[in-house]
Design a protein around this motif. Structure first.
Motif, PDB file in Angstrom:
ATOM      1  N   ILE B  65     -13.054   0.180  13.860  1.00 17.01           N
ATOM      2  CA  ILE B  65     -14.356  -0.298  14.323  1.00 17.01           C
ATOM      3  C   ILE B  65     -14.509  -1.812  14.249  1.00 17.01           C
ATOM      4  N   GLU B  66     -13.400  -2.506  14.049  1.00 16.78           N
ATOM      5  CA  GLU B  66     -13.493  -3.972  13.972  1.00 16.78           C
ATOM      6  C   GLU B  66     -13.842  -4.579  15.339  1.00 16.78           C
ATOM      7  N   PHE B  67     -14.616  -5.638  15.278  1.00 21.00           N
ATOM      8  CA  PHE B  67     -15.046  -6.351  16.490  1.00 21.00           C
ATOM      9  C   PHE B  67     -13.851  -6.699  17.364  1.00 21.00           C
ATOM     10  N   SER B  68     -12.803  -7.181  16.708  1.00 18.56           N
ATOM     11  CA  SER B  68     -11.620  -7.631  17.438  1.00 18.56           C
ATOM     12  C   SER B  68     -10.886  -6.478  18.115  1.00 18.56           C
ATOM     13  N   ALA B  69     -11.205  -5.240  17.709  1.00 22.38           N
ATOM     14  CA  ALA B  69     -10.588  -4.088  18.354  1.00 22.38           C
ATOM     15  C   ALA B  69     -11.155  -3.883  19.755  1.00 22.38           C
ATOM     16  N   PHE B  70     -12.267  -4.540  20.041  1.00 20.91           N
ATOM     17  CA  PHE B  70     -12.918  -4.364  21.336  1.00 20.91           C
ATOM     18  C   PHE B  70     -13.078  -5.666  22.122  1.00 20.91           C
ATOM     19  N   PHE B  71     -13.541  -6.717  21.421  1.00 24.54           N
ATOM     20  CA  PHE B  71     -13.876  -7.958  22.097  1.00 24.54           C
ATOM     21  C   PHE B  71     -12.789  -9.021  21.970  1.00 24.54           C
ATOM     22  N   ASN B  80     -17.224 -13.794  35.114  1.00 16.91           N
ATOM     23  CA  ASN B  80     -17.229 -12.379  34.743  1.00 16.91           C
ATOM     24  C   ASN B  80     -18.067 -12.076  33.505  1.00 16.91           C
ATOM     25  N   PHE B  81     -18.761 -13.088  32.980  1.00 18.41           N
ATOM     26  CA  PHE B  81     -19.392 -12.948  31.661  1.00 18.41           C
ATOM     27  C   PHE B  81     -20.230 -11.678  31.516  1.00 18.41           C
ATOM     28  N   LYS B  82     -21.172 -11.534  32.401  1.00 25.45           N
ATOM     29  CA  LYS B  82     -22.069 -10.374  32.311  1.00 25.45           C
ATOM     30  C   LYS B  82     -21.309  -9.056  32.500  1.00 25.45           C
ATOM     31  N   ASP B  83     -20.471  -9.011  33.527  1.00 23.88           N
ATOM     32  CA  ASP B  83     -19.716  -7.785  33.813  1.00 23.88           C
ATOM     33  C   ASP B  83     -18.801  -7.412  32.658  1.00 23.88           C
ATOM     34  N   GLU B  84     -18.168  -8.426  32.103  1.00 22.34           N
ATOM     35  CA  GLU B  84     -17.248  -8.173  30.992  1.00 22.34           C
ATOM     36  C   GLU B  84     -18.010  -7.632  29.781  1.00 22.34           C
ATOM     37  N   LEU B  85     -19.171  -8.230  29.521  1.00 25.86           N
ATOM     38  CA  LEU B  85     -19.995  -7.787  28.387  1.00 25.86           C
ATOM     39  C   LEU B  85     -20.429  -6.334  28.579  1.00 25.86           C
ATOM     40  N   VAL B  86     -20.845  -6.033  29.787  1.00 23.29           N
ATOM     41  CA  VAL B  86     -21.224  -4.654  30.112  1.00 23.29           C
ATOM     42  C   VAL B  86     -20.025  -3.725  29.943  1.00 23.29           C
ATOM     43  N   ALA B  87     -18.874  -4.167  30.475  1.00 23.82           N
ATOM     44  CA  ALA B  87     -17.677  -3.318  30.460  1.00 23.82           C
ATOM     45  C   ALA B  87     -17.219  -3.000  29.037  1.00 23.82           C
ATOM     46  N   VAL B  88     -17.215  -4.020  28.171  1.00 20.48           N
ATOM     47  CA  VAL B  88     -16.758  -3.780  26.805  1.00 20.48           C
ATOM     48  C   VAL B  88     -17.704  -2.827  26.083  1.00 20.48           C
ATOM     49  N   GLY B  89     -19.010  -3.002  26.315  1.00 23.55           N
ATOM     50  CA  GLY B  89     -19.990  -2.073  25.749  1.00 23.55           C
ATOM     51  C   GLY B  89     -19.715  -0.647  26.203  1.00 23.55           C
ATOM     52  N   PHE B  90     -19.436  -0.500  27.489  1.00 22.83           N
ATOM     53  CA  PHE B  90     -19.114   0.822  28.038  1.00 22.83           C
ATOM     54  C   PHE B  90     -17.902   1.417  27.346  1.00 22.83           C
ATOM     55  N   ARG B  91     -16.899   0.562  27.139  1.00 24.31           N
ATOM     56  CA  ARG B  91     -15.670   1.042  26.503  1.00 24.31           C
ATOM     57  C   ARG B  91     -15.975   1.580  25.099  1.00 24.31           C
ATOM     58  N   GLU B  94     -17.849   4.889  25.370  1.00 25.46           N
ATOM     59  CA  GLU B  94     -16.935   5.968  25.744  1.00 25.46           C
ATOM     60  C   GLU B  94     -16.060   6.390  24.568  1.00 25.46           C
ATOM     61  N   GLU B  95     -15.603   5.388  23.837  1.00 22.24           N
ATOM     62  CA  GLU B  95     -14.775   5.648  22.658  1.00 22.24           C
ATOM     63  C   GLU B  95     -15.513   6.560  21.683  1.00 22.24           C
ATOM     64  N   GLN B  96     -16.795   6.255  21.483  1.00 23.01           N
ATOM     65  CA  GLN B  96     -17.613   7.046  20.551  1.00 23.01           C
ATOM     66  C   GLN B  96     -17.880   8.441  21.086  1.00 23.01           C
ATOM     67  N   ALA B  97     -18.092   8.530  22.412  1.00 26.13           N
ATOM     68  CA  ALA B  97     -18.403   9.835  22.999  1.00 26.13           C
ATOM     69  C   ALA B  97     -17.173  10.737  22.997  1.00 26.13           C
ATOM     70  N   LYS B  98     -15.986  10.110  23.072  1.00 22.66           N
ATOM     71  CA  LYS B  98     -14.738  10.859  23.170  1.00 22.66           C
ATOM     72  C   LYS B  98     -14.445  11.630  21.886  1.00 22.66           C
ATOM     73  N   LYS B 179     -25.411   3.975  28.690  1.00 17.96           N
ATOM     74  CA  LYS B 179     -24.889   2.848  29.464  1.00 17.96           C
ATOM     75  C   LYS B 179     -26.036   2.059  30.093  1.00 17.96           C
ATOM     76  N   GLN B 180     -27.067   2.775  30.549  1.00 18.22           N
ATOM     77  CA  GLN B 180     -28.213   2.088  31.149  1.00 18.22           C
ATOM     78  C   GLN B 180     -28.918   1.227  30.100  1.00 18.22           C
ATOM     79  N   VAL B 181     -29.017   1.741  28.881  1.00 21.20           N
ATOM     80  CA  VAL B 181     -29.630   0.970  27.799  1.00 21.20           C
ATOM     81  C   VAL B 181     -28.836  -0.308  27.557  1.00 21.20           C
TER      82      VAL B 181
END
Lengths: 194, 194
Positions: B65-71, B80-91, B94-98, B179-181
């Motif tokens: 769960i370390e920050f560096s494991a994702f960001f 890409n700032f906004k898209d990347e931020l959204v994408a990493v959050g999604f990842r 998804e990781e948690q839902a999996k 994801k919408q949140v």
DNA sequence: GTCTATAATCGGATAGAC
DNA sequence: GTCTATCCGATTATAGAC
């Protein structure tokens, strides 16, 4: 207060504190009895099983965290909307900070609920009431013209999540200015309505 | 893989799943042994006490769960700032839902940590890394001119809280479009930079 | 209402054989 | 490495006296 009521209250309050300090699973009737100053079997007079005691405290906790225990929709007007929203958030934060056992007991029951149908429904009711409550509040805000009318659903959930998770952060004693975070969250709701 | 390694892995994975299903306190060596198909004392060959097993899985969880494991800060550019931020959050979502056990085990350890100095420091490290990580990210965003430079601190904490609490909500299986949140949360960071 | 005594069971952990 | 046998303490819960 009758002597039996005093004993009842002592058992419940001691159990609540110990659920926080040691966890529900590791809190035993022996520990409670010793702390209250009675014998272990005496507790069975009031709660015929450990599960019944757990249930009782669960219900108490649920009542304390209901949306309606904090928010009253009609208190929000065009003029005070933002201030009122900030103020109620502050009240919740203070409530949580005041009772150091509160967050831990909630988390204990959250885990219990995630594993047990019996608890999960009641908890979902509370959670749902909160989400709907915030959504109604933001709809009112948009009717009053102080908040945006777009994405009300997701925004309401965002507010609920932040308020909810302040307790989680407090658990770890994270050094955050929680009130500032709440101010910021409220501002994002109000702001784009310039 | 040696036979002993296989047993070791089986013990750890079974314990992890049982920590989620029954809680750490109610998971016993007997239960694990039966599930793995070995005798209770055999587990002591690998973990000389239950506490040692708990510690081992705690460390595994922390690494995941370390920050560096994702960001990765330098992946974020002006375009890409906004898209990347959204994408990493999604990842992360998804990781948690999996892994359905993930959130529960985290909450188990969060409670353990709140009562135990030994765990609390490690957890605070992870938590702190996340807060600082988000703050650095928003600072970079403001340097790149895509986010505001005011209240970066509180905004970073707000993002961390939302992402963090998505797991909490998932515990109760709250029907939310997570994801919408997250999109909404990211938008509040970007938005006022019109 | 509260007690003592106790049943039945299970927990973590160790000794020592193979 | 894995087993059987076993120890000891603690747990929930009940029976029954006062």
């Amino acid at each position: 207060m009758k002597s039996s009521e005093k004993t009842f209250t002592a058992i419940v309050e001691t159990a609540y504190r110990m659920f926080s300090e040691y966890g529900i699973a590791k809190t035993t009737y022996s520990m409670i009895a010793e702390e209250v100053g009675i014998s272990k079997p005496s507790i069975y007079y009031y709660f015929k099983s450990k599960e019944e005691l757990i249930n009782y405290i669960f219900e108490e906790v649920c009542k304390a965290i209901e949306f309606s225990a904090f928010f009253t929709l009609k208190n929000f007007t065009k003029d005070n909307f933002k201030d009122e929203l900030v103020a109620v958030g502050f009240r919740m934060i203070e409530e949580q900070a005041k009772d150091k056992h509160f967050n831990r007991v909630i988390q204990e029951y959250l885990l219990l609920a995630s594993r047990n149908k019996k608890y999960i429904q009641r908890f979902e009711m509370v959670q749902q009431e909160f989400l709907v409550g915030f959504e109604d509040l933001l709809k009112r805000g948009s009717d009053l013209g102080v908040t945006s009318s777009v994405n009300v659903h997701a925004k309401a959930h965002m507010l609920a999540m932040i308020l909810d998770n302040i307790g989680n952060f407090m658990l770890l004693d994270v050094k955050i200015d929680y009130k500032q975070v709440w101010i910021e969250a409220v501002a994002t709701i109000i702001r784009d309505e310039v």
